[in-house]
Design a protein around this motif. Structure first.
Motif, PDB file in Angstrom:
ATOM      1  N   SER A  65     -10.510 -27.094   5.355  1.00  0.00           N
ATOM      2  CA  SER A  65      -9.149 -27.584   5.608  1.00  0.00           C
ATOM      3  C   SER A  65      -9.165 -28.932   6.322  1.00  0.00           C
TER       4      SER A  65
ATOM      5  N   ALA B 156      -7.360 -32.365   5.050  1.00  0.00           N
ATOM      6  CA  ALA B 156      -6.442 -33.122   5.904  1.00  0.00           C
ATOM      7  C   ALA B 156      -6.936 -34.548   6.113  1.00  0.00           C
TER       8      ALA B 156
ATOM      9  N   SER C 174      -6.323 -36.609   3.103  1.00  0.00           N
ATOM     10  CA  SER C 174      -4.885 -36.820   2.944  1.00  0.00           C
ATOM     11  C   SER C 174      -4.313 -37.815   3.946  1.00  0.00           C
TER      12      SER C 174
ATOM     13  N   CYS D 267      -2.146 -27.309  -1.526  1.00  0.00           N
ATOM     14  CA  CYS D 267      -3.099 -26.338  -0.986  1.00  0.00           C
ATOM     15  C   CYS D 267      -2.818 -24.946  -1.533  1.00  0.00           C
TER      16      CYS D 267
ATOM     17  N   ILE E  60      -2.519 -28.182   6.113  1.00  0.00           N
ATOM     18  CA  ILE E  60      -1.135 -28.663   6.192  1.00  0.00           C
ATOM     19  C   ILE E  60      -0.668 -28.726   7.639  1.00  0.00           C
TER      20      ILE E  60
ATOM     21  N   GLN F 262       0.477 -32.441  10.485  1.00  0.00           N
ATOM     22  CA  GLN F 262       1.804 -32.650  11.071  1.00  0.00           C
ATOM     23  C   GLN F 262       1.889 -33.861  12.001  1.00  0.00           C
TER      24      GLN F 262
ATOM     25  N   ARG G 227       1.985 -38.987   6.366  1.00  0.00           N
ATOM     26  CA  ARG G 227       1.328 -37.905   5.648  1.00  0.00           C
ATOM     27  C   ARG G 227       1.915 -37.763   4.243  1.00  0.00           C
TER      28      ARG G 227
ATOM     29  N   THR H 209       3.584 -32.205   0.931  1.00  0.00           N
ATOM     30  CA  THR H 209       2.692 -31.051   0.906  1.00  0.00           C
ATOM     31  C   THR H 209       3.329 -29.885   0.159  1.00  0.00           C
TER      32      THR H 209
ATOM     33  N   PHE I 287       2.348 -25.759  -0.800  1.00  0.00           N
ATOM     34  CA  PHE I 287       1.441 -24.656  -0.477  1.00  0.00           C
ATOM     35  C   PHE I 287       1.759 -23.476  -1.388  1.00  0.00           C
TER      36      PHE I 287
ATOM     37  N   GLY J 260       0.302 -23.071   6.196  1.00  0.00           N
ATOM     38  CA  GLY J 260       1.008 -23.538   5.019  1.00  0.00           C
ATOM     39  C   GLY J 260       2.454 -23.083   4.983  1.00  0.00           C
TER      40      GLY J 260
ATOM     41  N   TYR K 295       4.610 -25.141   7.703  1.00  0.00           N
ATOM     42  CA  TYR K 295       4.674 -26.604   7.709  1.00  0.00           C
ATOM     43  C   TYR K 295       4.783 -27.269   6.338  1.00  0.00           C
ATOM     44  N   ALA K 296       4.541 -26.560   5.248  1.00  0.00           N
ATOM     45  CA  ALA K 296       4.565 -27.221   3.938  1.00  0.00           C
ATOM     46  C   ALA K 296       5.973 -27.681   3.582  1.00  0.00           C
TER      47      ALA K 296
END
Length: 477
Positions: A117, A121, A124, A139, A148, A152, A157, A160, A162, A205, A208-209
């Motif tokens: 992960s 990140a 990304s 993801c 993800i 944040q 960013r 995203t 998920f 995910g 926050y996605a």
């Protein structure tokens, strides 16, 4: 051209333990054909590195004090550029990606998949030497949930997405593991990744996605309520406006009985004769009685409670007594394996059990069987029923998740309308399963009607084209 980083823990044909691999092995290629600039990111498992030509190292990256290399190759049979995370946690470990040979999760899975992960990140956020940065990070499942969450604080960013392939696997670890991983303290909160005093990777995910997807519309609804939400239904209801069910597709280049080189006899909806020949060939190979006058039922999948073994085992003898033949391919819980083997030993010539993962044999069973058994307790999408429809093998399914979305029951109304493609039941009971199998096997003897059902099933379009368009809408591409 929109740039997409597609991160998953497995992808066919490099590594496969379940349906996630089929999705990750097919969807990125379709998206690439539609004009996206796609990179597939996978752990560099030892199994993968042993079976491909030595890949080129394209970057070295330091992730929270751990140095890893990024290797580049192509996903076999496609033009999808694939990046592999090379590190001893993956590259020097034999066997299954998630479990040891006793089916016990690797003790350091939290470290392994957090590292994966962190790399997703870092790519990304542009924090690598790579001259490429995605506009979208997609993801998949708990292994990539933290990626993800870790994005944040990054101001620029990417968008995203998920995807939940199965909520049953959450990636749960204790507080000590959270501290050992040096995750940001703010993630230890019920509104972040803390879940009943554990750190829950999948919540990274879900919380926050920008968009959450599941692999079927019905499953998206089921997980917003108990018991399908498994304690996360409150969070999912809160995010319902960002939760979308997009049905999985299948790769028609891989799953096509007219061109499938793993079959002894190819066939199509225009001519089903080859299906009968495949049945006879499989019966001979597996030591079943060569009976064209009996329906052959197939089961391919993990031997677990989820797949309906608690419903199937109590009535297997009665199914065989209809009469019918049964072939089962898969591995799983030892108790189920032993119980199936015991029945097969009592019923030689009528039942065959193969405790293995065998892709070629899975194709042959799909082609040879008349009926496919899939009485799942829950099923986010399911792919085997889609393969079965494609191969004219009418599925018997419990109407949950993606099974409810893809199989049209052979009710009198649907038979008259010409829309039926299989047999579905709702009640989670062995008796209801038996009654549905009896309904299917009775209909099997009406050869003209059965062939009509087969052709309707084979005409269904479950390719990735429509689903890929839905994903591109979410990507903003």
């Amino acid at each position: 051209m929109a740039r997409l980083l597609f991160a998953a823990s497995e992808a066919f044909p490099l590594i496969k333990t379940g349906g996630l691999a089929d999705v990750a092995g097919a969807l990125p290629e379709v998206l690439g054909r539609k004009g996206m600039d796609v990179r597939l990111l996978l752990p560099g498992y030892r199994h993968i590195l042993q079976r491909i030509e030595p890949p080129a190292a394209v970057a070295e990256v330091e992730l929270a004090g751990t140095r890893v290399r990024i290797l580049e190759t192509l996903l076999p049979g496609t033009g999808v550029q694939t990046w592999l995370l090379e590190h001893p946690l993956f590259s020097e470990r034999p066997g299954n990606p998630y479990y040891d040979d006793q089916l016990v999760s690797w003790a350091d899975n939290a470290e392994r998949f957090l590292l994966f992960s962190r790399l997703a990140a870092a790519i990304s956020s542009g924090d690598t030497p790579l001259a490429w940065r995605p506009d979208v990070l997609h993801c998949n499942d708990w292994h990539t949930g933290p990626a993800i969450a870790l994005l944040q604080p990054v101001q620029q960013r990417p968008r995203t997405v998920f995807t939940v392939h199965s909520l049953a696997h959450m990636g749960m670890f204790d507080r000590g593991t959270f501290e050992r991983l040096h995750l940001p303290e703010q993630l230890w909160h019920p509104d972040a990744m803390e879940f009943y005093h554990n750190v829950c990777f999948i919540k990274g995910g879900l919380v926050y996605a920008d968009w959450i997807t599941t692999v079927s519309p019905t499953y998206a609804e089921e997980i917003c309520h108990a018991p399908g939400g498994l304690g996360l239904e409150g969070l999912l209801q809160h995010r319902r406006d960002r939760l979308v069910g997009i049905l999985n597709g299948i790769d028609h280049a891989v799953w096509d009985p007219a061109t499938d080189q793993l079959l002894e006899y190819q066939y199509s909806e225009a001519s089903l004769e080859g299906k009968h020949h495949n049945k006879a060939a499989l019966q001979q190979v597996l030591g079943l009685h060569c009976r064209s006058d009996l329906p052959l039922l197939g089961f391919v999948g993990r031997l677990t409670e989820q797949k309906g073994l608690e419903l199937l085992l109590p009535v297997l003898d009665e199914i065989l007594d209809l009469p019918a033949q049964v072939v089962i391919l898969g591995t799983g819980e030892p108790a189920y394996e032993g119980a199936l083997q015991a029945i097969a030993a009592r019923r030689p010539g009528s039942m065959a059990v193969l405790l293995a993962y065998d892709e070629a044999l899975a194709h042959r069973i799909e082609a040879a069987a008349d009926i496919f058994l899939m009485p799942s307790m829950f099923e986010p999408c399911g792919l085997n029923q889609l393969y079965s429809l494609r191969y004219g093998t009418l599925p018997v399914v419990r109407a949950v998740g993606g099974l409810a979305d893809t199989v049209v029951d052979a009710s009198p109304h649907n038979l008259e309308a010409g829309t039926a493609t299989g047999f579905a039941f709702r009640e989670a009971s062995a008796g209801t399963l038996l009654e549905t199998v009896r309904r299917a096997t009775t209909l099997w003897y009406d050869r003209a009607l059965w062939e009509s059902l087969q052709r309707t099933a084979m005409q269904q379009d479950f390719s990735w084209e429509k689903s890929a368009e839905r994903y591109m809408e979410l990507y903003g591409a």
